[in-house]
Design a protein around this motif. Sequence first.
Motif, PDB file in Angstrom:
ATOM      1  N   PHE A 206      43.933  33.783  33.377  1.00  0.00           N
ATOM      2  CA  PHE A 206      44.521  33.941  32.092  1.00  0.00           C
ATOM      3  C   PHE A 206      45.217  35.041  31.471  1.00  0.00           C
ATOM      4  N   SER A 207      45.372  36.241  32.491  1.00  0.00           N
ATOM      5  CA  SER A 207      45.790  37.529  32.206  1.00  0.00           C
ATOM      6  C   SER A 207      47.299  37.536  31.983  1.00  0.00           C
ATOM      7  N   ASN A 208      48.007  36.209  32.243  1.00  0.00           N
ATOM      8  CA  ASN A 208      49.444  36.069  31.938  1.00  0.00           C
ATOM      9  C   ASN A 208      49.599  35.757  30.606  1.00  0.00           C
ATOM     10  N   ARG A 209      48.460  35.231  29.903  1.00  0.00           N
ATOM     11  CA  ARG A 209      48.594  35.030  28.477  1.00  0.00           C
ATOM     12  C   ARG A 209      48.643  36.372  27.559  1.00  0.00           C
ATOM     13  N   LEU A 210      47.974  37.421  28.396  1.00  0.00           N
ATOM     14  CA  LEU A 210      47.911  38.503  27.541  1.00  0.00           C
ATOM     15  C   LEU A 210      48.895  39.470  27.867  1.00  0.00           C
ATOM     16  N   TYR A 211      49.947  39.443  29.016  1.00  0.00           N
ATOM     17  CA  TYR A 211      51.004  40.172  29.303  1.00  0.00           C
ATOM     18  C   TYR A 211      52.270  39.648  29.356  1.00  0.00           C
ATOM     19  N   ASN A 212      52.436  38.582  30.074  1.00  0.00           N
ATOM     20  CA  ASN A 212      53.551  38.036  30.643  1.00  0.00           C
ATOM     21  C   ASN A 212      53.475  36.519  30.541  1.00  0.00           C
ATOM     22  N   ASN A 218      56.049  38.902  27.041  1.00  0.00           N
ATOM     23  CA  ASN A 218      55.218  38.960  25.810  1.00  0.00           C
ATOM     24  C   ASN A 218      54.064  37.872  25.941  1.00  0.00           C
ATOM     25  N   PRO A 219      53.124  38.295  25.249  1.00  0.00           N
ATOM     26  CA  PRO A 219      51.835  37.645  25.202  1.00  0.00           C
ATOM     27  C   PRO A 219      52.023  36.333  24.811  1.00  0.00           C
ATOM     28  N   ASP A 220      51.195  35.557  24.929  1.00  0.00           N
ATOM     29  CA  ASP A 220      51.170  33.990  24.451  1.00  0.00           C
ATOM     30  C   ASP A 220      50.955  33.995  23.075  1.00  0.00           C
ATOM     31  N   PRO A 221      51.896  33.480  22.337  1.00  0.00           N
ATOM     32  CA  PRO A 221      51.928  33.595  20.962  1.00  0.00           C
ATOM     33  C   PRO A 221      50.770  32.601  20.007  1.00  0.00           C
ATOM     34  N   THR A 222      50.190  31.728  21.090  1.00  0.00           N
ATOM     35  CA  THR A 222      49.152  31.004  20.522  1.00  0.00           C
ATOM     36  C   THR A 222      47.788  31.567  20.532  1.00  0.00           C
ATOM     37  N   LEU A 223      47.812  32.921  21.094  1.00  0.00           N
ATOM     38  CA  LEU A 223      46.683  33.710  21.412  1.00  0.00           C
ATOM     39  C   LEU A 223      46.184  34.691  20.127  1.00  0.00           C
ATOM     40  N   ALA A 224      45.460  34.511  19.355  1.00  0.00           N
ATOM     41  CA  ALA A 224      45.104  35.496  18.257  1.00  0.00           C
ATOM     42  C   ALA A 224      45.197  36.842  18.665  1.00  0.00           C
ATOM     43  N   SER A 225      45.799  37.582  17.997  1.00  0.00           N
ATOM     44  CA  SER A 225      46.298  39.025  18.382  1.00  0.00           C
ATOM     45  C   SER A 225      44.890  39.940  18.462  1.00  0.00           C
ATOM     46  N   SER A 226      43.972  39.705  17.398  1.00  0.00           N
ATOM     47  CA  SER A 226      42.777  40.566  17.763  1.00  0.00           C
ATOM     48  C   SER A 226      41.817  40.246  18.923  1.00  0.00           C
ATOM     49  N   GLN A 233      41.084  44.719  27.045  1.00  0.00           N
ATOM     50  CA  GLN A 233      39.873  45.849  27.509  1.00  0.00           C
ATOM     51  C   GLN A 233      39.340  45.278  28.603  1.00  0.00           C
ATOM     52  N   THR A 234      38.862  43.916  28.738  1.00  0.00           N
ATOM     53  CA  THR A 234      38.322  43.428  29.608  1.00  0.00           C
ATOM     54  C   THR A 234      39.037  43.300  31.065  1.00  0.00           C
ATOM     55  N   CYS A 235      40.439  43.060  30.735  1.00  0.00           N
ATOM     56  CA  CYS A 235      41.325  42.411  31.733  1.00  0.00           C
ATOM     57  C   CYS A 235      42.761  43.500  31.630  1.00  0.00           C
ATOM     58  N   PRO A 236      42.649  44.676  32.208  1.00  0.00           N
ATOM     59  CA  PRO A 236      43.732  45.599  32.084  1.00  0.00           C
ATOM     60  C   PRO A 236      44.953  45.012  32.969  1.00  0.00           C
ATOM     61  N   GLN A 237      45.976  45.584  32.657  1.00  0.00           N
ATOM     62  CA  GLN A 237      47.257  44.736  33.541  1.00  0.00           C
ATOM     63  C   GLN A 237      47.197  45.155  34.945  1.00  0.00           C
ATOM     64  N   SER A 238      46.482  46.306  35.045  1.00  0.00           N
ATOM     65  CA  SER A 238      46.365  46.828  36.403  1.00  0.00           C
ATOM     66  C   SER A 238      45.240  46.507  37.112  1.00  0.00           C
ATOM     67  N   GLY A 239      44.282  45.875  36.417  1.00  0.00           N
ATOM     68  CA  GLY A 239      43.158  45.216  37.151  1.00  0.00           C
ATOM     69  C   GLY A 239      43.138  44.450  38.464  1.00  0.00           C
TER      70      GLY A 239
END
Length: 332
Positions: A206-212, A218-226, A233-239
């Motif tokens: 699901f990390s594509n929804r967080l970053y690209n 951009n993140p997935d617009p259907t994902l609540a920003s908070s 925090q759990t899934c850093p882009q470089s993880g």
Amino acid sequence: MLSSNIASSSLFLSAICLTLLIVETKSQLSSTFYDSTCPNASTIVGGVLQQALQSDVRIGASLIRLHFHDCFVDGCDGSILLDNSANIQSEKDAGPNTNSTRGFDVVDNIKTALENSCPGIVSCADILALAAQASVSLQGGPSWSVRLGRRDSLTANQAGANSSIPSPFESLTNITAKFTAVGLNTNDLVALSGAHTFGRAQCRLFSNRLYNFSGTGNPDPTLASSYRATLQQTCPQSGSGFNVANLDPTTPDSFDNNYFTNLVNNQGLLQSDQELFSTNGAPTISIVNTFSSNQTAFFQSFAQSMINMGNISPLTGSSGEIRSDCKKVNGS
């Protein structure tokens, strides 16, 4: 006119025979199948699973996933449990399963316990069905009478696993088509997705929804920003992508209807989860709303949908075999 009536009668009788054949195929599975040959089968499965849960709270969700991934590939026949051999390309190495499916050791422990009590009786395919039911009920969900009598396949279908198992990256249209292909309807799709009310998912799913998302940068617009900020925090882009996050951020180890409340609040973890509620005009939206406000309705539908899924093309009668070791075909 007479010949026309005879032809019509023949077609009618053929239709009746086909219907009876379908009913007979399904009726070969029975909740009383082991009553005389292994009456404690369900109790034995539940006991091993209860012990496993003490050290691995994720195991229930993992075992349901094994049953799901098994049934979607040539039916509920235990093929997912087979290891590689000279004649078998294991489904464990298919894309949806590799470095992802787990719980095989617990299945082996259940099989050992059953073989000690009633050798050569309970199939590995039925173990998956029984373990899925016990997993749900032991963690607060509904119970149901598992229909039994499946036999184990003699081969695996790695290519089928790659093509038939729904992916977290697929559109709702594609996933619906995969459910339809195995005889499951939209209500089954939404109800069975509710199994994501417990368990974990790896960041790479699901990390594509967080970053690209969809290559937009951009993140997935259907994902609540908070919620997105917490997941980052759990899934850093470089993880590495193999960290895990709770599928349900509210009650991650309980089987309840919070999964659907999360979807309404744009807190579905996987793309395939959130699309059930966020796809404009989708027939799944009203079902999500019902389940989010009525846990009893969800539990009833989930139990029936698990029975429906368990009916997908089982091997019965003299087809297949009863494996003595779930990892390999007898005599291999």
